[in-house]
Design a protein around this motif. Structure first.
Motif, PDB file in Angstrom:
ATOM      1  N   ARG A 291       0.715  -1.153  -0.037  1.00  0.00           N
ATOM      2  CA  ARG A 291      -0.093   0.054   0.060  1.00  0.00           C
ATOM      3  C   ARG A 291       0.818   1.449  -0.014  1.00  0.00           C
ATOM      4  O   ARG A 291       0.490   2.127  -0.714  1.00  0.00           O
ATOM      5  CB  ARG A 291      -1.072   0.147   1.137  1.00  0.00           C
ATOM      6  CG  ARG A 291      -2.389  -0.862   1.219  1.00  0.00           C
ATOM      7  CD  ARG A 291      -3.258  -0.388   1.978  1.00  0.00           C
ATOM      8  NE  ARG A 291      -3.071  -0.614   3.238  1.00  0.00           N
ATOM      9  CZ  ARG A 291      -2.970  -1.670   3.997  1.00  0.00           C
ATOM     10  NH1 ARG A 291      -3.405  -2.800   3.472  1.00  0.00           N
ATOM     11  NH2 ARG A 291      -2.543  -1.865   5.415  1.00  0.00           N
ATOM     12  N   ASP A 294       2.177   1.634  -3.663  1.00  0.00           N
ATOM     13  CA  ASP A 294       1.208   1.983  -4.152  1.00  0.00           C
ATOM     14  C   ASP A 294       0.747   3.503  -4.097  1.00  0.00           C
ATOM     15  O   ASP A 294       0.338   4.428  -5.102  1.00  0.00           O
ATOM     16  CB  ASP A 294      -0.319   1.231  -4.049  1.00  0.00           C
ATOM     17  CG  ASP A 294      -1.398   1.462  -4.861  1.00  0.00           C
ATOM     18  OD1 ASP A 294      -1.443   1.334  -5.973  1.00  0.00           O
ATOM     19  OD2 ASP A 294      -2.462   2.027  -4.394  1.00  0.00           O
ATOM     20  N   PHE A 295       0.660   3.914  -2.712  1.00  0.00           N
ATOM     21  CA  PHE A 295       0.270   5.521  -2.228  1.00  0.00           C
ATOM     22  C   PHE A 295       1.457   6.366  -3.045  1.00  0.00           C
ATOM     23  O   PHE A 295       1.113   7.124  -3.401  1.00  0.00           O
ATOM     24  CB  PHE A 295       0.546   5.438  -1.013  1.00  0.00           C
ATOM     25  CG  PHE A 295      -0.073   6.920  -0.252  1.00  0.00           C
ATOM     26  CD1 PHE A 295      -1.327   7.337  -0.253  1.00  0.00           C
ATOM     27  CD2 PHE A 295       0.933   7.839   0.028  1.00  0.00           C
ATOM     28  CE1 PHE A 295      -1.448   8.545   0.164  1.00  0.00           C
ATOM     29  CE2 PHE A 295       0.787   9.153   0.343  1.00  0.00           C
ATOM     30  CZ  PHE A 295      -0.524   9.210   0.550  1.00  0.00           C
ATOM     31  N   MET A 297       3.416   5.878  -5.534  1.00  0.00           N
ATOM     32  CA  MET A 297       3.201   5.879  -6.862  1.00  0.00           C
ATOM     33  C   MET A 297       2.213   6.939  -7.392  1.00  0.00           C
ATOM     34  O   MET A 297       2.351   7.773  -8.548  1.00  0.00           O
ATOM     35  CB  MET A 297       3.159   4.636  -7.526  1.00  0.00           C
ATOM     36  CG  MET A 297       4.489   3.584  -7.516  1.00  0.00           C
ATOM     37  SD  MET A 297       4.014   2.102  -8.031  1.00  0.00           S
ATOM     38  CE  MET A 297       3.167   2.184  -9.441  1.00  0.00           C
ATOM     39  N   LYS A 298       1.086   6.843  -6.864  1.00  0.00           N
ATOM     40  CA  LYS A 298      -0.378   7.650  -7.155  1.00  0.00           C
ATOM     41  C   LYS A 298       0.193   9.080  -6.720  1.00  0.00           C
ATOM     42  O   LYS A 298      -0.089  10.228  -7.583  1.00  0.00           O
ATOM     43  CB  LYS A 298      -1.209   6.808  -6.440  1.00  0.00           C
ATOM     44  CG  LYS A 298      -1.945   5.822  -7.144  1.00  0.00           C
ATOM     45  CD  LYS A 298      -3.026   5.246  -6.360  1.00  0.00           C
ATOM     46  CE  LYS A 298      -3.486   3.961  -7.059  1.00  0.00           C
ATOM     47  NZ  LYS A 298      -4.765   3.304  -6.136  1.00  0.00           N
ATOM     48  N   ARG A 299       0.877   9.512  -5.577  1.00  0.00           N
ATOM     49  CA  ARG A 299       1.235  10.690  -5.186  1.00  0.00           C
ATOM     50  C   ARG A 299       2.130  11.298  -6.082  1.00  0.00           C
ATOM     51  O   ARG A 299       1.942  12.579  -6.440  1.00  0.00           O
ATOM     52  CB  ARG A 299       1.637  10.589  -3.705  1.00  0.00           C
ATOM     53  CG  ARG A 299       1.892  11.895  -2.978  1.00  0.00           C
ATOM     54  CD  ARG A 299       2.372  11.854  -1.764  1.00  0.00           C
ATOM     55  NE  ARG A 299       3.802  11.400  -1.690  1.00  0.00           N
ATOM     56  CZ  ARG A 299       4.747  12.114  -1.658  1.00  0.00           C
ATOM     57  NH1 ARG A 299       4.784  13.372  -2.005  1.00  0.00           N
ATOM     58  NH2 ARG A 299       5.998  11.444  -1.513  1.00  0.00           N
ATOM     59  N   GLY A 301       2.902  10.490  -9.154  1.00  0.00           N
ATOM     60  CA  GLY A 301       2.521  10.032 -10.859  1.00  0.00           C
ATOM     61  C   GLY A 301       3.731   9.386 -11.349  1.00  0.00           C
ATOM     62  O   GLY A 301       4.067   9.607 -12.333  1.00  0.00           O
ATOM     63  N   ASP A 303       5.911   5.644 -12.445  1.00  0.00           N
ATOM     64  CA  ASP A 303       5.452   4.118 -12.762  1.00  0.00           C
ATOM     65  C   ASP A 303       5.722   3.254 -11.960  1.00  0.00           C
ATOM     66  O   ASP A 303       5.448   1.933 -11.951  1.00  0.00           O
ATOM     67  CB  ASP A 303       6.009   4.208 -14.203  1.00  0.00           C
ATOM     68  CG  ASP A 303       5.564   4.933 -15.245  1.00  0.00           C
ATOM     69  OD1 ASP A 303       4.270   5.222 -15.222  1.00  0.00           O
ATOM     70  OD2 ASP A 303       6.294   5.247 -16.283  1.00  0.00           O
ATOM     71  N   ASP A 445      -8.400  -2.983 -11.700  1.00  0.00           N
ATOM     72  CA  ASP A 445      -8.928  -1.609 -11.557  1.00  0.00           C
ATOM     73  C   ASP A 445      -9.784  -1.295 -10.319  1.00  0.00           C
ATOM     74  O   ASP A 445      -9.914  -0.470  -9.616  1.00  0.00           O
ATOM     75  CB  ASP A 445      -9.715  -1.002 -12.674  1.00  0.00           C
ATOM     76  CG  ASP A 445      -8.594  -1.013 -13.851  1.00  0.00           C
ATOM     77  OD1 ASP A 445      -7.335  -0.618 -13.813  1.00  0.00           O
ATOM     78  OD2 ASP A 445      -9.059  -0.751 -14.948  1.00  0.00           O
TER      79      ASP A 445
END
Length: 536
Positions: A291, A294-295, A297-299, A301, A303, A445
């Motif tokens: 997690r 994942d967090f 990477m999203k924060r 942007g 890859d 997704d």
């Protein structure tokens, strides 16, 4: 109607990984065994396991420590008796494996005595991981294959898919064997057996990105569910935090043992970040690490994130992680000098077919061992290197139970021949492929590392539509490997979503933004099949 080819044995084992082959070896001195392998005998998740097997061999460690660590990693949902049973059997089972020549790494201590080299992984308070460099699973698989090939009572059926279990129509809880698909000759056959053991592994192929091989399509879970077995905790899908991120490195794991030996997770600019998420930092359990990646990477942007062990000496890295070093080097990444690009990927199914300590399921004479089973060992999150251990411990306990209940009676109840007289070859195989890819994409997704009620509802509706299409196909077209796997993956996807929707909290591997908190007194999520239902 053409007659169906029929084989007969005392025990049919579906699956040829650590669980299935260990089970076969424990049984073969007492009865005739058929081992069914969907691909080549060596292909399966066991082969790709890198880290090792947890067992207490260090005098500073104890079974109680192993139990405590497992319970903590399982986030309040482990069955404590199952954990104690597994940890207490670990050393004896490893000594059994070693007796077949398993080459666990050794070192020489300060007194000049040889002992096993033990490493440490996330969630473990002590060094207790027996390993064979960084390719333990491959060594286990090879060791077991060499042993089973030498035993005259073990009959190996390679390139066979199990289709469905066969039960006696007059005694609905009485097992007769299984229908199987001979991939070489493209025909359905029957294996009649007094006992059937499912050792088919997990179901991570239901996700677009997975560390698992192609054979991990949830076959045993789906078959047992259709036959009437309960399943539990299917919402807890473990995403391995560190799979190699490279277009030419599909499914390649970067072992947790790197972090056990000091590797750090970093941003693209080299800044470490795990200390912000857990006081254990890079050695936090897998759910927390996945997690966190994942967090970030999203924060950002980004890859991928990066795993850096380059601060260790080159000799140390190459000696302890030769497989990972060679693979990365072949892709232009020198891990002695550079960080490794990593992303999370679906890795392990913590739920499965409900069993007891003898691996018995709800159906008489049907057993489930390894990743296909829910024993209660893993709870809401599997601790590293407990998976191969579970395979061997329950392979032994199931074999011991079966040995005590063999009666060598031939079951003379007739088995209905497989009827293909009303079906034809599909000229639209591409449709199956499209459905397969659609399923894996929306599961990634909507039912991935972070979930919401709306995402789960969308996944449920998509599964219902695909299920109808596949049922129509299954009724009208001849069996094929892709059709069988899609049918099973849809069943497993439905079970995952149903379990996820039932859990009104976030715990372990299941994280729902609509229920971010934990409830008191959590219980396993148990699903029971409806009577006369194939997909419910």
């Amino acid at each position: 109607m053409q007659s169906t080819i029929e084989h007969q044995c005392d025990v049919l084992i579906v699956g040829s990984g650590a669980a299935g082959l260990s089970h076969a070896l424990k049984l073969a001195d007492h009865c005739q065994v058929i081992v069914l392998s969907k691909s080549e005998l060596s292909e399966g998740s066991t082969k790709y396991a890198q880290g090792g097997i947890a067992a207490v061999f260090d005098e500073n460690d104890s079974i109680d420590y192993h139990v405590t660590d497992t319970l903590l990693a399982g986030a309040g949902l482990c069955d404590e008796e199952a954990v104690k049973f597994t940890a207490s059997q670990a050393k004896a089972c490893m000594e059994w494996l070693i007796s077949f020549g398993m080459p666990f790494d050794q070192e020489v201590n300060s007194n000049g005595e040889a002992r096993f080299h033990l490493t440490r992984e996330g969630g473990h308070s002590h060094r207790r991981i027996l390993h064979s460099a960084d390719a333990t699973g491959a060594a286990v698989q090879l060791t077991l294959i060499e042993a089973v090939k030498q035993h005259p009572n073990i009959h190996l059926f390679q390139r066979y898919n199990a289709i469905d279990l066969i039960k006696n129509n007059t005694q609905t809880n009485h097992l007769l064997g299984a229908y199987v698909w001979n991939r070489k000759h493209e025909r359905v056959e029957v294996i009649r057996s007094q006992f059937v053991t499912l050792a088919t592994g997990g179901a991570s192929k239901v996700y677009q990105y997975t560390s698992n091989p192609d054979v991990s399509s949830g076959d045993g879970i789906a078959m047992a569910w259709r036959a009437g077995c309960r399943v539990a905790n299917m919402e807890f899908n473990q995403f391995h935090p560190t799979c190699l991120y490279h277009p030419e490195a599909r499914n390649f794991l970067i072992s947790e043992a790197l972090r056990g030996e000091g590797a750090k997770l970093c941003h693209p600019d080299g800044t470490p970040f795990m200390h912000k998420f857990d006081e254990r930092g890079d050695l936090a359990p897998r759910d927390i690490v996945a997690r966190a990646i994942d967090f970030e990477m999203k924060r950002l942007g980004a890859d991928c994130m990066y795993l850096d062990i380059s601060h260790k000496s080159s000799d140390f890295i190459v000696k302890h992680f030769p497989n990972i070093y060679r693979k990365c080097r072949s892709l232009g990444i020198d891990i002695t000098q550079q960080p490794i690009p990593v992303v999370p990927a679906a890795h392990y199914s913590c739920g499965g077919v409900m069993t007891d300590s003898n691996a018995k399921t709800d159906i008489q004479n049907l057993f489930a061992i390894g990743e296909v089973a829910y024993t209660g060992l893993h709870g809401a999150n599997r601790m590293a290197s407990n998976s191969l251990l579970e395979c061997i411990v329950y392979a032994h306990s199931a074999a011991q139970y079966i040995q005590g209940n063999l009666n060598n009676k031939v079951i003379n109840v007739p088995i209905k021949a497989w009827d293909e007289s009303q079906v034809s070859n599909s000229d639209e195989e591409v449709i199956i492929q499209h459905n397969w890819h659609e399923l894996r994409l929306f599961m990634w997704d909507y039912v991935g590392i972070v979930r919401t009620n709306k995402r789960l509802e969308r996944a449920h509706h998509r599964i219902e539509l695909l299920k109808q299409e596949v049922n129509d196909y299954y009724s009208h077209f001849k069996v094929s490997n892709n059709l069988l796997e899609l049918r099973n993956l849809l069943t497993v996807a439905e079970l995952i979503v149903k379990c996820a929707r039932k859990r009104k909290e976030s715990r372990g591997l299941h994280f729902n933004l609509d229920y971010p908190d934990q409830i008191e007194n959590p219980q396993p999520t148990i699903l029971k099949p409806k009577a006369k239902s194939q997909m419910e």
